[in-house]
Design a protein around this motif. Sequence first.
Motif, mmCIF file in Angstrom:
data_model
loop_
_atom_site.group_PDB
_atom_site.id
_atom_site.type_symbol
_atom_site.label_atom_id
_atom_site.label_comp_id
_atom_site.label_asym_id
_atom_site.label_seq_id
_atom_site.Cartn_x
_atom_site.Cartn_y
_atom_site.Cartn_z
ATOM 1 N N VAL A 62 0.815 -1.206 0.103
ATOM 2 C CA VAL A 62 0.157 -0.105 0.125
ATOM 3 C C VAL A 62 0.956 1.418 -0.003
ATOM 4 C CG1 VAL A 62 -1.700 1.308 1.286
ATOM 5 C CG2 VAL A 62 -2.082 -0.921 1.022
ATOM 6 N N VAL A 63 1.887 1.403 0.837
ATOM 7 C CA VAL A 63 2.825 2.433 0.887
ATOM 8 C C VAL A 63 3.570 2.693 -0.528
ATOM 9 C CG1 VAL A 63 4.870 3.476 2.096
ATOM 10 C CG2 VAL A 63 3.254 2.307 3.413
ATOM 11 N N ASP A 64 3.985 1.754 -1.132
ATOM 12 C CA ASP A 64 4.442 1.873 -2.479
ATOM 13 C C ASP A 64 3.414 2.418 -3.477
ATOM 14 O OD1 ASP A 64 7.003 0.784 -1.937
ATOM 15 O OD2 ASP A 64 6.568 -1.241 -2.928
ATOM 16 N N ARG A 65 2.271 1.972 -3.210
ATOM 17 C CA ARG A 65 1.146 2.642 -4.330
ATOM 18 C C ARG A 65 0.826 3.923 -4.031
ATOM 19 N NH1 ARG A 65 1.570 -2.626 -4.144
ATOM 20 N NH2 ARG A 65 0.855 -3.955 -5.704
ATOM 21 N N VAL A 66 0.556 4.361 -2.697
ATOM 22 C CA VAL A 66 -0.050 5.550 -2.305
ATOM 23 C C VAL A 66 0.752 6.419 -1.251
ATOM 24 C CG1 VAL A 66 -2.318 4.789 -2.917
ATOM 25 C CG2 VAL A 66 -1.403 4.619 -0.271
ATOM 26 N N GLY A 67 1.907 6.092 -0.815
ATOM 27 C CA GLY A 67 2.698 6.801 0.194
ATOM 28 C C GLY A 67 2.170 6.547 1.560
ATOM 29 N N MET A 68 2.760 6.990 2.680
ATOM 30 C CA MET A 68 2.711 6.877 3.876
ATOM 31 C C MET A 68 1.239 7.776 4.143
ATOM 32 S SD MET A 68 3.530 5.342 6.621
ATOM 33 C CE MET A 68 5.292 5.117 6.558
ATOM 34 N N ALA A 69 1.151 8.863 3.665
ATOM 35 C CA ALA A 69 -0.158 9.501 3.966
ATOM 36 C C ALA A 69 -1.340 8.941 3.550
ATOM 37 C CB ALA A 69 -0.105 11.044 3.399
ATOM 38 N N GLY A 70 -1.062 8.238 2.477
ATOM 39 C CA GLY A 70 -2.289 7.594 1.698
ATOM 40 C C GLY A 70 -2.478 6.184 2.259
ATOM 41 N N VAL A 112 2.488 6.457 -6.166
ATOM 42 C CA VAL A 112 3.269 7.524 -5.741
ATOM 43 C C VAL A 112 4.241 7.111 -5.046
ATOM 44 C CG1 VAL A 112 1.441 9.352 -5.976
ATOM 45 C CG2 VAL A 112 1.948 8.135 -3.663
ATOM 46 N N PRO A 113 5.503 7.640 -4.851
ATOM 47 C CA PRO A 113 6.682 7.337 -3.989
ATOM 48 C C PRO A 113 6.453 7.411 -2.883
ATOM 49 C CG PRO A 113 7.559 8.921 -5.706
ATOM 50 C CD PRO A 113 5.846 8.890 -5.845
ATOM 51 N N PRO A 114 6.673 6.255 -1.978
ATOM 52 C CA PRO A 114 6.321 6.430 -0.415
ATOM 53 C C PRO A 114 7.229 7.670 0.162
ATOM 54 C CG PRO A 114 7.909 4.674 -0.794
ATOM 55 C CD PRO A 114 7.514 5.176 -1.938
ATOM 56 N N ALA A 115 6.544 8.048 1.364
ATOM 57 C CA ALA A 115 6.995 9.238 1.953
ATOM 58 C C ALA A 115 8.267 8.662 2.714
ATOM 59 C CB ALA A 115 5.946 9.592 2.963
ATOM 60 N N ALA A 116 9.266 9.786 2.720
ATOM 61 C CA ALA A 116 10.476 9.437 3.412
ATOM 62 C C ALA A 116 10.111 9.336 4.879
ATOM 63 C CB ALA A 116 11.460 10.613 3.300
ATOM 64 N N GLY A 117 10.798 8.547 5.437
ATOM 65 C CA GLY A 117 10.987 8.244 7.007
ATOM 66 C C GLY A 117 11.822 9.217 7.724
#
Length: 356
Positions: A309-317, A351-356
């Motif tokens: 999921v994070v790969d597809r929509v990022g952490m916020a998604g 979208v790219p996942p959010a940076a941690g």
Amino acid sequence: MAQFVDWDLAAATAGALGKSGPRVSYAEATDVVGELRRLTEEAAGHVADYTGLRSQVAHPPVRVVDRRDWAAANIAGLREVITPLVDRLSGDKRPGPLTEAIGSRLTGVQAGTVLAYLSGRVLGQYEVFAGDPGQLLLVAPNIVEVERKLGADPRDFRLWVCLHEVTHRTQFTAVPWMRAYFLSEVQAFVDASQGGEHVLERLRRGVATLADAVKDPNSRASVLDIVQTPAQRAVLDRLTALMTLLEGHAEFVMDGVGPQVIPSVESIRAAFNRRRESGNPLEKAIRRLLGIEVKMRQYAEGRKFVHGVVDRVGMAGFNKIFSSPLTLPRLDELGDPDAWVARVHGGPANVPPAAG
């Protein structure tokens, strides 16, 4: 008031049967407790920064406990939840005083036996039953014992454990409805049973099955024996999906944060995975009957879902998953992140996942 479990006897049994921890001096024990408390606070900052989730409620400080205290805390929590459920389900159908006394003592011994076994294995836990908002428990002797067996750097291993357990605390304190939802599903599982007195007998049989698994790994009984109705299976599917999500999310976070703050994280993960997969036939049988094998699969399946999921929509998604119970993944979506994205986000995204 119906007495389903002799809780005092359960605590005494867990204390008597629980194994002693590794040998440490008083000074060493004091240092371990102090460091675990400090690392919990450090982990909290890392988890918040990486996930974007921040606690919405005040929570009590971490409790660093020994095996006996861990069992006692779980008994207190289970007592708070199970007693009112049993009272409501049993109604006026009370057994005779002798039957009730014997039954409650037998169940108390069985429950204590299970908790004694688990008290030697659990590294940490976010205990949600004992009160709102719950409490974070770290079992110091187990953490020390495992880090020694793995040959891990103590500070690195302790922070690694704290990252996982603090993520669980964050899930329940950053998502205000999570604890109430979890408890309501537990209650729904019991409500979905057929008949009051039969419910109590099935609950007793479930406890007995777990105790038999500890004492006799060749037992053919299964904890699923207490799942009798289609309605119960539906609730169990929802609970399984929830626990798989929460465990997978915690694994994803600790793996995402770990390389940034734990120098030896790769060797710790590799050694810990080998430990999870190993075990003699006795250990494996007990883990299967207690449901620990299922939990181990939840780590892998849940982590894969969260990563997808994070790969597809990022952490916020991904965090939209915590918007409401309706946005939690369904059991069949855990193996299909695209299905969850389509249902919750309204279509595919990448979208790219959010940076941690």
